[in-house]
Design a protein around this motif. Structure first.
Motif, PDB file in Angstrom:
ATOM      1  N   CYS A 143       0.850  -1.188   0.000  1.00 40.95           N
ATOM      2  CA  CYS A 143       0.000   0.000   0.000  1.00 40.95           C
ATOM      3  C   CYS A 143       0.893   1.248   0.000  1.00 40.95           C
ATOM      4  N   PRO A 144       0.567   2.228  -0.831  1.00 40.35           N
ATOM      5  CA  PRO A 144       1.394   3.435  -0.900  1.00 40.35           C
ATOM      6  C   PRO A 144       1.413   4.246   0.402  1.00 40.35           C
ATOM      7  N   PHE A 145       0.504   3.949   1.302  1.00 40.61           N
ATOM      8  CA  PHE A 145       0.430   4.683   2.572  1.00 40.61           C
ATOM      9  C   PHE A 145       1.160   3.964   3.703  1.00 40.61           C
ATOM     10  N   LEU A 146       1.737   2.813   3.400  1.00 39.56           N
ATOM     11  CA  LEU A 146       2.489   2.038   4.394  1.00 39.56           C
ATOM     12  C   LEU A 146       3.938   2.517   4.426  1.00 39.56           C
ATOM     13  N   GLY A 147       4.398   2.883   5.619  1.00 42.39           N
ATOM     14  CA  GLY A 147       5.778   3.326   5.773  1.00 42.39           C
ATOM     15  C   GLY A 147       6.717   2.155   5.996  1.00 42.39           C
ATOM     16  N   ALA A 148       8.017   2.422   5.918  1.00 41.67           N
ATOM     17  CA  ALA A 148       9.036   1.390   6.133  1.00 41.67           C
ATOM     18  C   ALA A 148       8.950   0.811   7.551  1.00 41.67           C
ATOM     19  N   ASP A 149       8.387   1.589   8.471  1.00 45.66           N
ATOM     20  CA  ASP A 149       8.233   1.157   9.866  1.00 45.66           C
ATOM     21  C   ASP A 149       6.911   0.423  10.101  1.00 45.66           C
ATOM     22  N   ASN A 150       6.197   0.117   9.026  1.00 45.38           N
ATOM     23  CA  ASN A 150       4.887  -0.546   9.053  1.00 45.38           C
ATOM     24  C   ASN A 150       3.768   0.327   9.616  1.00 45.38           C
ATOM     25  N   TYR A 151       4.014   1.609   9.791  1.00 43.25           N
ATOM     26  CA  TYR A 151       2.959   2.528  10.210  1.00 43.25           C
ATOM     27  C   TYR A 151       2.233   3.045   8.976  1.00 43.25           C
ATOM     28  N   CYS A 152       0.954   3.311   9.132  1.00 37.10           N
ATOM     29  CA  CYS A 152       0.121   3.837   8.055  1.00 37.10           C
ATOM     30  C   CYS A 152       0.113   5.361   8.130  1.00 37.10           C
ATOM     31  N   SER A 153       0.431   6.012   7.018  1.00 42.68           N
ATOM     32  CA  SER A 153       0.493   7.476   7.009  1.00 42.68           C
ATOM     33  C   SER A 153      -0.897   8.124   7.020  1.00 42.68           C
ATOM     34  N   ILE A 154      -1.940   7.340   6.771  1.00 39.98           N
ATOM     35  CA  ILE A 154      -3.312   7.887   6.804  1.00 39.98           C
ATOM     36  C   ILE A 154      -4.166   7.144   7.839  1.00 39.98           C
ATOM     37  N   TYR A 155      -3.523   6.616   8.866  1.00 37.05           N
ATOM     38  CA  TYR A 155      -4.191   5.748   9.839  1.00 37.05           C
ATOM     39  C   TYR A 155      -5.482   6.361  10.389  1.00 37.05           C
ATOM     40  N   GLU A 156      -5.464   7.640  10.713  1.00 40.03           N
ATOM     41  CA  GLU A 156      -6.641   8.289  11.318  1.00 40.03           C
ATOM     42  C   GLU A 156      -7.831   8.327  10.366  1.00 40.03           C
ATOM     43  N   VAL A 157      -7.563   8.272   9.067  1.00 37.64           N
ATOM     44  CA  VAL A 157      -8.638   8.367   8.064  1.00 37.64           C
ATOM     45  C   VAL A 157      -8.643   7.153   7.132  1.00 37.64           C
ATOM     46  N   ARG A 158      -8.026   6.061   7.559  1.00 33.51           N
ATOM     47  CA  ARG A 158      -7.881   4.869   6.716  1.00 33.51           C
ATOM     48  C   ARG A 158      -9.242   4.334   6.260  1.00 33.51           C
ATOM     49  N   PRO A 159      -9.243   3.545   5.181  1.00 26.67           N
ATOM     50  CA  PRO A 159     -10.507   2.969   4.695  1.00 26.67           C
ATOM     51  C   PRO A 159     -11.181   2.111   5.760  1.00 26.67           C
ATOM     52  N   SER A 160     -12.488   2.017   5.691  1.00 28.33           N
ATOM     53  CA  SER A 160     -13.230   1.227   6.688  1.00 28.33           C
ATOM     54  C   SER A 160     -12.806  -0.239   6.653  1.00 28.33           C
ATOM     55  N   ASP A 161     -12.443  -0.750   5.478  1.00 30.01           N
ATOM     56  CA  ASP A 161     -11.952  -2.137   5.402  1.00 30.01           C
ATOM     57  C   ASP A 161     -10.708  -2.319   6.270  1.00 30.01           C
ATOM     58  N   CYS A 162      -9.826  -1.339   6.264  1.00 26.98           N
ATOM     59  CA  CYS A 162      -8.606  -1.419   7.085  1.00 26.98           C
ATOM     60  C   CYS A 162      -8.944  -1.342   8.571  1.00 26.98           C
ATOM     61  N   GLU A 163      -9.857  -0.455   8.891  1.00 28.00           N
ATOM     62  CA  GLU A 163     -10.252  -0.286  10.297  1.00 28.00           C
ATOM     63  C   GLU A 163     -10.880  -1.566  10.847  1.00 28.00           C
ATOM     64  N   ARG A 164     -11.647  -2.259  10.036  1.00 32.86           N
ATOM     65  CA  ARG A 164     -12.354  -3.465  10.470  1.00 32.86           C
ATOM     66  C   ARG A 164     -11.502  -4.725  10.406  1.00 32.86           C
ATOM     67  N   PHE A 165     -10.458  -4.717   9.579  1.00 31.27           N
ATOM     68  CA  PHE A 165      -9.629  -5.897   9.381  1.00 31.27           C
ATOM     69  C   PHE A 165      -9.005  -6.343  10.702  1.00 31.27           C
ATOM     70  N   PRO A 166      -8.909  -7.632  10.968  1.00 35.52           N
ATOM     71  CA  PRO A 166      -9.204  -8.804  10.143  1.00 35.52           C
ATOM     72  C   PRO A 166     -10.592  -9.419  10.399  1.00 35.52           C
ATOM     73  N   TYR A 167     -11.523  -8.606  10.853  1.00 35.59           N
ATOM     74  CA  TYR A 167     -12.918  -9.028  11.045  1.00 35.59           C
ATOM     75  C   TYR A 167     -13.081 -10.102  12.125  1.00 35.59           C
ATOM     76  N   THR A 168     -12.142 -10.172  13.043  1.00 36.40           N
ATOM     77  CA  THR A 168     -12.192 -11.199  14.084  1.00 36.40           C
ATOM     78  C   THR A 168     -13.143 -10.851  15.226  1.00 36.40           C
ATOM     79  N   ASP A 169     -13.822  -9.725  15.126  1.00 40.64           N
ATOM     80  CA  ASP A 169     -14.838  -9.398  16.123  1.00 40.64           C
ATOM     81  C   ASP A 169     -16.186  -9.119  15.462  1.00 40.64           C
ATOM     82  N   GLU A 170     -16.337  -9.625  14.235  1.00 37.90           N
ATOM     83  CA  GLU A 170     -17.566  -9.385  13.471  1.00 37.90           C
ATOM     84  C   GLU A 170     -18.168 -10.692  12.968  1.00 37.90           C
ATOM     85  N   ASP A 171     -19.442 -10.638  12.622  1.00 39.48           N
ATOM     86  CA  ASP A 171     -20.107 -11.822  12.082  1.00 39.48           C
ATOM     87  C   ASP A 171     -19.530 -12.249  10.734  1.00 39.48           C
ATOM     88  N   VAL A 172     -18.824 -11.345  10.053  1.00 32.97           N
ATOM     89  CA  VAL A 172     -18.147 -11.679   8.791  1.00 32.97           C
ATOM     90  C   VAL A 172     -17.248 -12.903   9.005  1.00 32.97           C
TER      91      VAL A 172
END
Length: 149
Positions: free
Chosen positions: A94-123
């Motif tokens: 992902c172009p927003f992933l830094g070399a330190d594995n931090y996300c440069s848009i973490y506060e506004v990341r896509p909902s899929d990223c926020e929900r991943f890996p869905y281990t607390d959802e019925d999905v």
């Protein structure tokens, strides 16, 4: 994929097919919490390195505003349409992933990223193919599956 990994995935698939859905759904919140306490996503970031979330319209609006870009420029710069007609990143990692594995848009990341890996959802139980795919690379999914079994 190695033979042992294939056998493990087969075992997970059989479990998900036969699992008591209500029992699993009840257990997920605590197992999700436990997994995230034991496993640090920043040690891995395999999801960001190898896969793309879907960027839905609200995600595109929010992220492009955050980046001070026009939505069309954001799409042209970072996204492409996949075979399902969803916007995904053009390249991996992902172009927003830094070399330190931090996300440069973490506060506004896509909902899929926020929900991943869905281990607390019925999905997790209702869409076993997604869970199995995620188990191929995500230690949190594996941890939750192992504890459920």
């Amino acid at each position: 994929m190695q033979q042992t990994e294939k056998l493990q995935l087969k075992k997970y698939k059989q479990f998900l097919q036969r699992a008591d859905k209500n029992k699993v759904l009840k257990a997920l919140p605590a197992l999700n919490k436990e997994a995230f306490e034991k496993i640090n996503c920043l040690d891995c970031a395999a999801c960001c390195k190898n896969y793309s979330p879907r960027f839905k319209t609200p995600d595109i609006k929010r992220i492009s505003k955050h980046l001070r870009q026009k939505e069309s420029d954001f799409i042209d710069t970072y996204l492409r349409l996949d075979e399902d007609g969803d916007y995904v990143v053009k390249s991996s990692p992902c172009p927003f992933l830094g070399a330190d594995n931090y996300c440069s848009i973490y506060e506004v990341r896509p909902s899929d990223c926020e929900r991943f890996p869905y281990t607390d959802e019925d999905v997790f139980i209702k869409r076993p193919n997604i869970t199995l795919k995620n188990a191929e690379f995500c230690p949190i999914v594996v941890h939750v599956l192992e504890r459920l079994m």
